[in-house]
Design an enzyme around this catalytic site. Structure first.
Site, PDB file in Angstrom:
ATOM      1  N   GLY A 138       0.785  -1.237   0.000  1.00  0.00           N
ATOM      2  CA  GLY A 138       0.000   0.000   0.000  1.00  0.00           C
ATOM      3  C   GLY A 138       0.813   1.280   0.000  1.00  0.00           C
ATOM      4  N   ARG A 168      -4.801   0.175  -7.617  1.00  0.00           N
ATOM      5  CA  ARG A 168      -3.794   1.021  -6.950  1.00  0.00           C
ATOM      6  C   ARG A 168      -3.319   2.124  -7.883  1.00  0.00           C
ATOM      7  NH1 ARG A 168      -2.220  -1.786  -2.217  1.00  0.00           N
ATOM      8  NH2 ARG A 168      -2.114  -4.035  -2.446  1.00  0.00           N
ATOM      9  N   ASP A 203      -6.037   1.909  10.005  1.00  0.00           N
ATOM     10  CA  ASP A 203      -7.472   1.669  10.192  1.00  0.00           C
ATOM     11  C   ASP A 203      -7.687   1.212  11.641  1.00  0.00           C
ATOM     12  OD1 ASP A 203     -10.150   1.058   9.809  1.00  0.00           O
ATOM     13  OD2 ASP A 203      -9.792  -0.702   8.577  1.00  0.00           O
ATOM     14  N   LYS A 224      -7.552   6.735   9.306  1.00  0.00           N
ATOM     15  CA  LYS A 224      -9.000   6.451   9.326  1.00  0.00           C
ATOM     16  C   LYS A 224      -9.354   5.966  10.729  1.00  0.00           C
ATOM     17  CE  LYS A 224     -10.956   2.812   6.911  1.00  0.00           C
ATOM     18  NZ  LYS A 224     -11.398   2.075   5.699  1.00  0.00           N
ATOM     19  N   GLU A 247       3.169   4.529   5.604  1.00  0.00           N
ATOM     20  CA  GLU A 247       2.024   3.622   5.462  1.00  0.00           C
ATOM     21  C   GLU A 247       0.933   4.306   4.642  1.00  0.00           C
ATOM     22  OE1 GLU A 247       0.758   0.902   5.300  1.00  0.00           O
ATOM     23  OE2 GLU A 247      -0.098   0.133   7.174  1.00  0.00           O
ATOM     24  N   ASP A 274      -5.871  -0.500  -2.820  1.00  0.00           N
ATOM     25  CA  ASP A 274      -6.399  -1.538  -3.716  1.00  0.00           C
ATOM     26  C   ASP A 274      -7.771  -2.030  -3.304  1.00  0.00           C
ATOM     27  OD1 ASP A 274      -5.588  -2.999  -1.356  1.00  0.00           O
ATOM     28  OD2 ASP A 274      -5.634  -4.817  -2.578  1.00  0.00           O
TER      29      ASP A 274
HETATM   30  P1  5GP Z   1      -5.086  -1.922  10.182  1.00  0.00           P
HETATM   31  O1  5GP Z   1      -4.165  -2.966  10.729  1.00  0.00           O
HETATM   32  O2  5GP Z   1      -4.768  -0.535  10.637  1.00  0.00           O
HETATM   33  O3  5GP Z   1      -6.535  -2.270  10.433  1.00  0.00           O
HETATM   34  O4  5GP Z   1      -4.995  -2.038   8.622  1.00  0.00           O
HETATM   35  C1  5GP Z   1      -4.170  -1.363   7.820  1.00  0.00           C
HETATM   36  C2  5GP Z   1      -4.244  -1.970   6.432  1.00  0.00           C
HETATM   37  O5  5GP Z   1      -5.599  -2.302   6.054  1.00  0.00           O
HETATM   38  C3  5GP Z   1      -3.799  -0.948   5.426  1.00  0.00           C
HETATM   39  O6  5GP Z   1      -2.408  -0.992   5.230  1.00  0.00           O
HETATM   40  C4  5GP Z   1      -4.579  -1.316   4.201  1.00  0.00           C
HETATM   41  O7  5GP Z   1      -3.880  -2.284   3.454  1.00  0.00           O
HETATM   42  C5  5GP Z   1      -5.854  -1.958   4.711  1.00  0.00           C
HETATM   43  N1  5GP Z   1      -6.981  -0.983   4.671  1.00  0.00           N
HETATM   44  C6  5GP Z   1      -7.639  -0.437   5.711  1.00  0.00           C
HETATM   45  N2  5GP Z   1      -8.620   0.402   5.290  1.00  0.00           N
HETATM   46  C7  5GP Z   1      -8.565   0.387   3.937  1.00  0.00           C
HETATM   47  C8  5GP Z   1      -9.320   1.059   2.909  1.00  0.00           C
HETATM   48  O8  5GP Z   1     -10.235   1.867   3.136  1.00  0.00           O
HETATM   49  N3  5GP Z   1      -8.949   0.795   1.628  1.00  0.00           N
HETATM   50  C9  5GP Z   1      -7.948  -0.089   1.310  1.00  0.00           C
HETATM   51  N4  5GP Z   1      -7.702  -0.300   0.028  1.00  0.00           N
HETATM   52  N5  5GP Z   1      -7.225  -0.733   2.246  1.00  0.00           N
HETATM   53  C10 5GP Z   1      -7.530  -0.508   3.547  1.00  0.00           C
END
Ligand code: 5GP
Length: 179
Positions: A38, A160, A96, A124, A92, A154
């Site tokens: 990403g 992407r 999320d 986010k 990064e 993606d």
């Molecule tokens: P976390 O561990 O913070 O939940 O997840 C991070 C990863 O989830 C990011 O690096 C990304 O790959 C994926 N991700 C989280 N939200 C989104 C989104 O809205 N769109 C996309 N494409 N990937 C997301």
């Protein structure tokens, strides 16, 4: 799909972040660590605008379910570079839940980084559940949960390459499921 951030907004914001980072790290030697895949588009646009010395490396981390509830992380690709004593800037695409970042920061701390900061293109926050270091450099703050694609983000490995960031809506998910 609805455009969430236009190309002009993206370019403007990345330039501002690069200026801030260049100022904060003046005289320092940054080790920029990108989380694949990403990070790629954001990282390349950001790096070429940072002034000063930057070395880059990448990690690929993947999550998997352990039993029915808990989630674990593993390295698919680890770093080549020695982290001990370095000023690390993690790059990064999006934070999320924060779980990936919490795992990454813990790992880099254990390897003896001198300092660790985070630059994320999007923060986010609605689903944040893991306690993790706060990103110092945030492109856009987004406090809703919907899925975004484009400019590095993606959907099932694709899109992407889209030049702007889009928010996927209900009908887009249905159309993608049928395709
Ligand atoms: P976390 O561990 O913070 O939940 O997840 C991070 C990863 O989830 C990011 O690096 C990304 O790959 C994926 N991700 C989280 N939200 C989104 C989104 O809205 N769109 C996309 N494409 N990937 C997301």
């Amino acid at each position: 799909m609805k455009v969430l951030y236009t190309r002009d907004q993206i370019d403007q914001r990345i330039s501002e972040l690069a200026e801030e980072i260049s100022r904060d790290y003046e005289g320092k030697d940054i080790l920029a660590i990108g989380l694949l895949k990403g990070c790629t588009v954001f990282m390349s646009h950001l790096l070429v605008q940072i002034k000063g010395s930057v070395e880059i490396d990448f990690m690929t981390i993947s999550s998997y379910k352990h039993g029915s509830r808990s989630e674990n992380f593993k390295f698919i690709q680890d770093l080549d570079t020695e982290v001990a004593g370095r000023d690390v800037l993690i790059i990064e695409d999006i934070i999320d839940t924060g779980k990936t970042m919490a795992f990454t920061v813990k790992h880099l701390e254990a390897r003896g980084a001198k300092s660790i900061e985070i630059a994320t293109f999007v923060d986010k926050t609605e689903r944040r559940s893991a306690e993790t270091k706060k990103p110092k450099y945030i492109g856009f703050h987004y406090d809703e949960a919907p899925f975004i694609i484009g400019f590095g983000f993606d959907f099932g490995g694709r899109y992407r390459n889209l030049p702007e960031v889009y928010q996927m809506e209900e009908q887009d998910h249905k159309a993608a499921a049928k395709a």
